[in-house]
Motif scaffolding. Structure first.
Motif, PDB file in Angstrom:
ATOM      1  N   LYS A  37       0.800  -1.227   0.000  1.00  0.00           N
ATOM      2  CA  LYS A  37       0.000   0.000   0.000  1.00  0.00           C
ATOM      3  C   LYS A  37       0.836   1.282   0.000  1.00  0.00           C
ATOM      4  O   LYS A  37       0.434   2.307   0.575  1.00  0.00           O
ATOM      5  CB  LYS A  37      -0.976   0.015   1.189  1.00  0.00           C
ATOM      6  N   ALA A  38       2.000   1.236  -0.632  1.00  0.00           N
ATOM      7  CA  ALA A  38       2.841   2.433  -0.713  1.00  0.00           C
ATOM      8  C   ALA A  38       2.119   3.520  -1.504  1.00  0.00           C
ATOM      9  O   ALA A  38       1.504   3.256  -2.538  1.00  0.00           O
ATOM     10  CB  ALA A  38       4.167   2.104  -1.386  1.00  0.00           C
ATOM     11  N   TRP A  39       2.207   4.767  -1.023  1.00  0.00           N
ATOM     12  CA  TRP A  39       1.585   5.887  -1.739  1.00  0.00           C
ATOM     13  C   TRP A  39       2.602   6.695  -2.537  1.00  0.00           C
ATOM     14  O   TRP A  39       2.228   7.584  -3.305  1.00  0.00           O
ATOM     15  CB  TRP A  39       0.825   6.794  -0.783  1.00  0.00           C
ATOM     16  N   ALA A  40       3.892   6.366  -2.391  1.00  0.00           N
ATOM     17  CA  ALA A  40       4.936   7.029  -3.183  1.00  0.00           C
ATOM     18  C   ALA A  40       5.936   5.983  -3.644  1.00  0.00           C
ATOM     19  O   ALA A  40       6.476   5.220  -2.836  1.00  0.00           O
ATOM     20  CB  ALA A  40       5.639   8.105  -2.357  1.00  0.00           C
ATOM     21  N   ILE A  41       6.184   5.914  -4.949  1.00  0.00           N
ATOM     22  CA  ILE A  41       7.110   4.941  -5.535  1.00  0.00           C
ATOM     23  C   ILE A  41       7.977   5.663  -6.564  1.00  0.00           C
ATOM     24  O   ILE A  41       7.486   6.500  -7.326  1.00  0.00           O
ATOM     25  CB  ILE A  41       6.364   3.769  -6.195  1.00  0.00           C
ATOM     26  N   GLY A  42       9.271   5.319  -6.570  1.00  0.00           N
ATOM     27  CA  GLY A  42      10.130   5.958  -7.556  1.00  0.00           C
ATOM     28  C   GLY A  42      11.313   5.098  -7.970  1.00  0.00           C
ATOM     29  O   GLY A  42      11.946   4.462  -7.124  1.00  0.00           O
ATOM     30  N   ILE A  43      11.566   5.034  -9.272  1.00  0.00           N
ATOM     31  CA  ILE A  43      12.845   4.566  -9.796  1.00  0.00           C
ATOM     32  C   ILE A  43      13.620   5.851 -10.082  1.00  0.00           C
ATOM     33  O   ILE A  43      13.459   6.477 -11.133  1.00  0.00           O
ATOM     34  CB  ILE A  43      12.668   3.726 -11.068  1.00  0.00           C
ATOM     35  N   LEU A  44      14.424   6.277  -9.114  1.00  0.00           N
ATOM     36  CA  LEU A  44      14.995   7.622  -9.158  1.00  0.00           C
ATOM     37  C   LEU A  44      16.228   7.710 -10.044  1.00  0.00           C
ATOM     38  O   LEU A  44      16.522   8.773 -10.605  1.00  0.00           O
ATOM     39  CB  LEU A  44      15.345   8.077  -7.738  1.00  0.00           C
ATOM     40  N   LYS A  45      16.968   6.621 -10.134  1.00  0.00           N
ATOM     41  CA  LYS A  45      18.151   6.582 -10.995  1.00  0.00           C
ATOM     42  C   LYS A  45      18.216   5.215 -11.649  1.00  0.00           C
ATOM     43  O   LYS A  45      17.885   4.199 -11.042  1.00  0.00           O
ATOM     44  CB  LYS A  45      19.434   6.826 -10.182  1.00  0.00           C
TER      45      LYS A  45
END
Length: 297
Positions: free
Chosen positions: A128-136
């Motif tokens: 239930k993550a509300w923020a996800i990122g493949i930042l690099k």
């Protein structure tokens, strides 16, 4: 930190043996708050302190896996897999707030592909993550999600950041229908194959394109942006894409960067300015013969 843990270190004097373990006596919430300020590797190492600390770090709700902290991409991949395996085996499932992947390692010529990341992202969404990122991401070509079910289907996801990914119409259409609460999308150095982004929920959109045109189809296409509730827009010119702002009537802050002369003519600029007439702050940067032109409203 070492001084604070001195009472739990290797026994020395008799006074140290009888000293109470005040750190381990703290409630989980406070210990996790302390771990929040550590790197994820440091947090995992607290398992060595005592049984009280064993796998407590796995209950962290903000996970930032940074490959730059590892000697190779192989050890990074192994660490992430093991960390998520431990999280999955916890007696009580722990939800996530944020999950970040930085898959760029200076000491390695290896790279990750999407087959590595897909189970990680599924774990984050199932938590239930509300923020996800493949930042690099480092690799010879952008990450492609084709061949997989749409990976970001979630009724919890609000913030999504992707770096060096291939973004096509399949992705754009599913994003709108499968992420009903998404309001912040950041596409960093992505290969934009999509011809239209349409959303009634997005409030912030940022797109920076890859620097090489080989990642784009040869045929010239429009990029249509139709987001009536968008408030913030930051957009770089995309090779062989003519920007068409269809409905951005709520936008207030805009930055648009046009690099090639073919996109900097007055007709294109007037069309953009007309669509953004309600903006409070607008920056349009484009090349001219002598210098960039910057419009400020």
């Amino acid at each position: 930190m070492k001084q604070a843990l001195r009472g739990t270190a290797i026994p020395g004097s008799s006074s140290q043996k009888s000293a109470p373990d005040r750190i381990s006596a703290l409630p989980d919430e406070l210990l996790l708050h302390v771990m929040y300020f550590l790197t994820l590797q440091e947090a995992a190492q607290t398992s060595l302190l005592s049984r009280r600390w064993q796998n407590l770090w796995a209950s962290l709700m903000w996970l930032n896996f940074d490959a730059a902290k590892f000697s190779s991409m192989r050890t990074y991949r192994k660490f992430v897999n093991n960390a998520l395996l431990i999280r999955s085996s916890l007696p009580v499932p722990v939800p996530l707030d944020a999950f970040w992947i930085s898959a760029e390692c200076d000491n390695s010529d290896d790279s990750l592909d999407y087959s590595d990341m897909h189970p990680w992202i599924r774990h984050a969404l199932n938590s239930k993550a509300w923020a996800i990122g493949i930042l690099k991401h480092f690799g010879p070509k952008p990450l492609s999600m084709q061949g997989y079910p749409f990976p970001f289907t979630s009724v919890y996801l609000k913030i999504l950041g992707l770096c060096h990914c291939s973004i096509d119409d399949w992705f754009a259409q599913n994003l709108s229908s499968c992420c009903p609460l998404l309001d912040d999308l950041d596409l960093m150095s992505c290969a934009i194959h999509a011809t239209m982004f349409s959303s009634t929920t997005l409030k912030s959109l940022a797109i920076t394109s890859t620097q090489t045109e080989k990642d784009f189809p040869i045929e010239f296409q429009y990029l249509v942006i139709n987001m009536p509730n968008l408030v913030s827009l930051s957009l770089e010119e995309i090779p062989r894409r003519n920007i068409h702002l269809m409905d951005v009537s709520s936008v207030k802050t805009v930055s648009i960067y046009l690099y090639s002369l073919s996109f900097s003519n007055s007709q294109v600029q007037c069309s953009i300015l007309s669509a953004l007439s309600n903006a409070n702050s607008l920056t349009l940067v484009s090349p001219s013969v002598y210098e960039d032109v910057c419009y400020l409203l």
